[in-house]
Design a protein around this motif. Structure first.
Motif, mmCIF file in Angstrom:
data_model
loop_
_atom_site.group_PDB
_atom_site.id
_atom_site.type_symbol
_atom_site.label_atom_id
_atom_site.label_comp_id
_atom_site.label_asym_id
_atom_site.label_seq_id
_atom_site.Cartn_x
_atom_site.Cartn_y
_atom_site.Cartn_z
ATOM 1 N N ALA A 20 9.334 0.190 9.948
ATOM 2 C CA ALA A 20 8.124 0.348 9.159
ATOM 3 C C ALA A 20 8.476 0.488 7.693
ATOM 4 C CB ALA A 20 7.368 1.584 9.626
ATOM 5 N N GLY A 21 7.650 -0.078 6.824
ATOM 6 C CA GLY A 21 7.885 -0.021 5.389
ATOM 7 C C GLY A 21 7.038 1.036 4.737
ATOM 8 N N VAL A 22 7.155 1.122 3.390
ATOM 9 C CA VAL A 22 6.413 2.122 2.663
ATOM 10 C C VAL A 22 5.087 1.578 2.157
ATOM 11 C CG1 VAL A 22 8.514 3.270 1.942
ATOM 12 C CG2 VAL A 22 7.546 1.514 0.484
ATOM 13 N N ALA A 23 4.844 0.290 2.357
ATOM 14 C CA ALA A 23 3.625 -0.289 1.812
ATOM 15 C C ALA A 23 3.118 -1.371 2.740
ATOM 16 C CB ALA A 23 3.903 -0.873 0.423
ATOM 17 N N ALA A 24 1.886 -1.789 2.502
ATOM 18 C CA ALA A 24 1.288 -2.811 3.344
ATOM 19 C C ALA A 24 2.021 -4.127 3.186
ATOM 20 C CB ALA A 24 -0.178 -2.987 2.956
ATOM 21 N N GLY A 25 2.034 -4.951 4.245
ATOM 22 C CA GLY A 25 2.669 -6.256 4.178
ATOM 23 C C GLY A 25 3.888 -6.322 5.058
ATOM 24 N N ALA A 26 3.843 -7.084 6.130
ATOM 25 C CA ALA A 26 4.972 -7.160 7.057
ATOM 26 C C ALA A 26 6.033 -8.104 6.530
ATOM 27 C CB ALA A 26 4.484 -7.640 8.422
ATOM 28 N N LEU A 27 7.277 -7.830 6.904
ATOM 29 C CA LEU A 27 8.390 -8.664 6.471
ATOM 30 C C LEU A 27 8.180 -10.090 6.949
ATOM 31 C CD1 LEU A 27 11.235 -8.719 5.168
ATOM 32 C CD2 LEU A 27 12.141 -8.360 7.450
ATOM 33 N N GLY A 28 8.289 -11.036 6.021
ATOM 34 C CA GLY A 28 8.176 -12.441 6.370
ATOM 35 C C GLY A 28 6.750 -12.965 6.409
ATOM 36 N N LEU A 101 6.606 -12.553 1.185
ATOM 37 C CA LEU A 101 6.780 -11.169 0.780
ATOM 38 C C LEU A 101 7.321 -10.321 1.921
ATOM 39 C CD1 LEU A 101 3.612 -10.409 -1.373
ATOM 40 C CD2 LEU A 101 5.824 -11.289 -2.092
ATOM 41 N N ALA A 102 8.201 -9.403 1.555
ATOM 42 C CA ALA A 102 8.699 -8.415 2.508
ATOM 43 C C ALA A 102 7.926 -7.108 2.405
ATOM 44 C CB ALA A 102 10.182 -8.154 2.266
ATOM 45 N N ARG A 103 7.496 -6.752 1.201
ATOM 46 C CA ARG A 103 6.748 -5.530 0.968
ATOM 47 C C ARG A 103 5.829 -5.709 -0.239
ATOM 48 N NH1 ARG A 103 8.198 -4.707 5.180
ATOM 49 N NH2 ARG A 103 9.360 -2.975 6.111
ATOM 50 N N ARG A 104 4.745 -4.976 -0.220
ATOM 51 C CA ARG A 104 3.887 -4.863 -1.400
ATOM 52 C C ARG A 104 3.172 -3.528 -1.308
ATOM 53 N NH1 ARG A 104 -0.545 -9.526 -1.093
ATOM 54 N NH2 ARG A 104 -0.745 -8.853 -3.273
ATOM 55 N N GLY A 105 2.779 -2.984 -2.429
ATOM 56 C CA GLY A 105 2.094 -1.708 -2.425
ATOM 57 C C GLY A 105 1.774 -1.266 -3.840
ATOM 58 N N THR A 106 1.274 -0.060 -3.971
ATOM 59 C CA THR A 106 0.868 0.491 -5.260
ATOM 60 C C THR A 106 1.453 1.890 -5.419
ATOM 61 O OG1 THR A 106 -1.199 -0.758 -5.245
ATOM 62 C CG2 THR A 106 -1.079 1.129 -6.734
ATOM 63 N N LYS A 107 1.939 2.173 -6.609
ATOM 64 C CA LYS A 107 2.430 3.508 -6.954
ATOM 65 C C LYS A 107 1.745 3.963 -8.236
ATOM 66 C CE LYS A 107 5.938 5.478 -5.764
ATOM 67 N NZ LYS A 107 6.242 6.678 -4.938
ATOM 68 N N HIS A 108 1.632 5.271 -8.396
ATOM 69 C CA HIS A 108 1.041 5.837 -9.600
ATOM 70 C C HIS A 108 2.136 6.175 -10.609
ATOM 71 C CE1 HIS A 108 -2.667 5.987 -7.431
ATOM 72 N NE2 HIS A 108 -2.279 6.973 -6.627
ATOM 73 N N ALA A 109 1.959 5.724 -11.839
ATOM 74 C CA ALA A 109 2.816 6.156 -12.941
ATOM 75 C C ALA A 109 2.114 7.322 -13.619
ATOM 76 C CB ALA A 109 3.049 5.014 -13.923
ATOM 77 N N ARG A 110 2.724 8.504 -13.556
ATOM 78 C CA ARG A 110 2.075 9.733 -13.997
ATOM 79 C C ARG A 110 2.689 10.252 -15.297
ATOM 80 N NH1 ARG A 110 -0.888 11.558 -9.625
ATOM 81 N NH2 ARG A 110 -0.268 10.728 -7.587
ATOM 82 N N ARG A 111 1.848 10.892 -16.070
ATOM 83 C CA ARG A 111 2.288 11.405 -17.370
ATOM 84 C C ARG A 111 3.368 12.467 -17.214
ATOM 85 N NH1 ARG A 111 0.457 10.761 -22.431
ATOM 86 N NH2 ARG A 111 0.748 12.425 -23.981
ATOM 87 N N ASP A 112 3.222 13.373 -16.233
ATOM 88 C CA ASP A 112 4.205 14.448 -16.087
ATOM 89 C C ASP A 112 5.540 13.950 -15.560
ATOM 90 O OD1 ASP A 112 3.446 13.923 -13.495
ATOM 91 O OD2 ASP A 112 3.003 15.992 -12.963
ATOM 92 N N GLU A 113 5.623 12.675 -15.178
ATOM 93 C CA GLU A 113 6.874 12.052 -14.754
ATOM 94 C C GLU A 113 7.345 11.006 -15.757
ATOM 95 O OE1 GLU A 113 5.716 10.606 -10.945
ATOM 96 O OE2 GLU A 113 5.864 12.574 -9.978
ATOM 97 N N GLY A 114 6.820 11.083 -16.975
ATOM 98 C CA GLY A 114 7.230 10.164 -18.024
ATOM 99 C C GLY A 114 6.810 8.730 -17.781
ATOM 100 N N TYR A 115 5.793 8.520 -16.917
ATOM 101 C CA TYR A 115 5.302 7.190 -16.533
ATOM 102 C C TYR A 115 6.368 6.352 -15.845
ATOM 103 C CZ TYR A 115 1.376 8.614 -19.411
ATOM 104 O OH TYR A 115 0.317 9.321 -19.931
ATOM 105 N N ALA A 116 7.276 7.040 -15.147
ATOM 106 C CA ALA A 116 8.300 6.342 -14.367
ATOM 107 C C ALA A 116 7.789 6.074 -12.957
ATOM 108 C CB ALA A 116 9.577 7.172 -14.301
ATOM 109 N N ILE A 117 8.273 4.988 -12.367
ATOM 110 C CA ILE A 117 7.949 4.599 -10.991
ATOM 111 C C ILE A 117 9.253 4.551 -10.192
ATOM 112 C CG2 ILE A 117 7.197 2.696 -9.518
ATOM 113 C CD1 ILE A 117 4.832 3.834 -10.795
ATOM 114 N N HIS A 118 9.292 5.233 -9.061
ATOM 115 C CA HIS A 118 10.385 5.121 -8.097
ATOM 116 C C HIS A 118 9.788 4.714 -6.763
ATOM 117 C CE1 HIS A 118 12.204 7.795 -11.120
ATOM 118 N NE2 HIS A 118 13.387 7.413 -10.669
ATOM 119 N N VAL A 119 10.128 3.530 -6.277
ATOM 120 C CA VAL A 119 9.682 3.057 -4.961
ATOM 121 C C VAL A 119 10.886 3.115 -4.037
ATOM 122 C CG1 VAL A 119 8.650 1.182 -3.647
ATOM 123 C CG2 VAL A 119 7.993 1.524 -6.041
#
Length: 533
Positions: A20-28, A101-119
């Protein structure tokens, strides 16, 4: 902004069922390509000025990273971003065109995290190449190439790694990063000094600095965020991040020169208290995590950050990444280059801390890989700077913690480590060293090897003059090569051999210098010792 043109390499050995992945969209799954909507008034301008990155690959995943900024040098450290959060889409493809696509999804870039994204992806296939990108509104990031590690124990024919360290922005252009990207490694190991903390002009290379730092010396979270952004905005560095996953550890300049545990470079200097230095470390660690493709396990907890960790590459290699700053005893003899004393030779002192030592020795004993690689910061082999009977050592290196080095060397032998390799940065010059059972006896058994990468820019252009003259070189016969040019090391591991190519540039004061191989060495599996390749 154009996507980085990437050269695809062969899919690595290995294969397994996908979880199982972290976001919607099955491998292949044949999902549609990334749609680019029309610009809408009032939306932000292009926010991917700091590029993209991936890191810490495992057999089933990898970390993807980006950080939003429309004004990288903004003094408040927020890169010109104003809202509380932004929704950022990510996509992972099996090809550069993202037809599948193998994976796709959405993450929030937050001010208290310096607008960084870690997937932190999971459920990918082991030992294969992927491509990734991000989008917010109509803006699409550059494309990055990444790899998952082969399955545990899987046979691997080859692994090509880049080894880098010490990039002082003011001392030159990051051409070496661009040349490393053109060499298309499978993995990049950064061994520290990713940024430098100094205000503009405080650290001047020979011949002067061709460019300047923005902002004062970094001591606050805003300052460290701004400094990381200035470095990340460099397109040569972005190219190196986009070509392969990175595994990073910090050294001193990400915080403060020559710091040791809770002790700053100059204790009490300008009235700096231990509490104030811990606050500085807290800010530096948070900014470091925000700007690196690290896993949640490395999230800073105040002034603590667990950076020592282990990554496997099938049956071929285990990478034991060390932290020789956070847990060390203070440098002996007041730091600097000094003769040994009872303090520096005290067996109770450690450059790693006893918990990390136990972790390393346990991992070495459990390893089944052909190559056991220690990724760490400071010079490991004995390095006597004085000709004749007198001995003079660098107290900031392992020479200032000789009993700890003896314990590591003993662990190589008692834990059955057939092919230990120590990787080092810090000293702004290339070195190739044999690791001897007794450094003071040249006829003693060679236990392993040390490969020291020069700096990307630190120290300026450098020269062809070696660090050791003939007289001092004679005191250190285990040193097989050294050079003061800038560059990086390419290390290629196979089941039968390690090949190290010391890649160098003639100058870094202007962009675009070509790279050349200054020296090459080989190490036969099961027969430690450097041989000219």
């Amino acid at each position: 902004m154009n996507n980085l043109p990437l050269s695809r390499r062969s899919v690595l050995a290995g294969g397994a069922a996908v979880g199982a992945g972290v976001a919607a969209g099955a491998l292949g799954a044949p999902l549609p390509a990334l749609a680019v909507p029309k610009a809408r008034p009032g939306r932000i301008s292009y926010p991917f000025l700091l590029g993209i990155a991936s890191g810490d690959p495992s057999p089933d995943g990898v970390v993807l990273w980006t950080r939003l900024a429309v004004d990288p040098l903004a003094e408040d450290g927020f890169g010109g971003m104003t809202a509380a959060k932004y929704d950022v889409e990510f996509q992972v493809g099996l090809d550069e065109q993202f037809r599948t696509l193998a994976r796709r999804g959405t993450k929030h870039a937050r001010r208290d995290e310096g607008y960084a994204i870690h997937v932190e992806l999971t459920g990918l296939e082991p030992g294969r190449e992927y491509f990734y990108r991000f989008r917010i509104d109509e803006h699409v990031s550059p494309v990055g190439r990444t790899l998952t590690a082969p399955a545990a124990g899987a046979a691997v024919s080859a692994l090509r790694t880049g080894i880098v360290s010490c990039a002082q922005y003011e001392h030159g252009y990051f051409t070496a990063y661009r040349r490393l990207a053109e060499d298309t490694p499978d993995l990049v190991l950064h061994l520290g000094d990713y940024i430098y903390e100094y205000r503009a002009g405080a650290y001047v290379a020979s011949g002067g600095n061709p460019r300047d730092h923005a902002g004062p010396e970094t001591t606050t979270l805003a300052g460290y965020r701004q400094r990381h952004a200035q470095y990340k905005a460099d397109t040569d560095l972005q190219a190196a991040h986009a070509v392969a996953p990175w595994v990073v550890v910090l050294d001193d300049h990400e915080v403060d020169n020559n710091w040791a545990g809770d002790v700053p470079e100059a204790p009490g200097n300008a009235g700096v208290t231990a509490a104030q230095f811990r606050a500085r470390r807290t800010a530096a660690f948070q900014a470091y995590y925000e700007n690196m493709p690290l896993r949640r396990a490395q999230v800073a907890k105040g002034a603590q950050m667990k950076l020592y960790r282990r990554l496997g590459w099938g049956s071929l290699a285990n990478f034991h990444m060390l932290d020789t700053r956070q847990f060390r005893d203070d440098q002996a003899n007041g730091d600097g280059t000094k003769p040994p004393t009872a303090e520096s030779m005290d067996p109770r002192r450690s450059i790693m801390g006893l918990e990390q030592e136990r972790w390393l020795y346990d991992g070495l004993g459990r390893s089944q890989a052909t190559w056991d690689v220690l990724g760490q910061q400071v010079f490991f082999a004995l390095s006597d700077f004085s000709p004749g009977a007198a001995e003079v050592y660098n107290m900031d290196s392992w020479d200032g913690y000789q009993p700890n080095r003896d314990r590591v060397m003993n662990a190589f032998q008692t834990r059955g480590v057939a092919n230990p390799v120590v990787l080092t940065g810090d000293i702004h010059s290339h070195w190739a060293n044999d690791l001897k059972a007794d450094f003071r006896d040249p006829s003693s058994r060679t236990v392993g090897v040390e490969l020291v990468t020069t700096s990307i820019t630190s120290g300026g252009n450098g020269s062809d003059r070696p660090s050791f003259g003939p007289t001092v070189r004679a005191e250190n016969p285990h040193v097989k090569f050294d050079s003061n040019r800038r560059g990086y090391v390419l290390a290629t591991y196979t089941p039968t051999e390690l090949r190290a190519d010391f890649r160098s540039l003639a100058q870094v004061r202007t962009p675009g210098a070509p790279v050349y191989t200054q020296a090459s060495f080989a190490v036969e599996a099961g027969n430690p010792g450097l041989h000219t390749a």
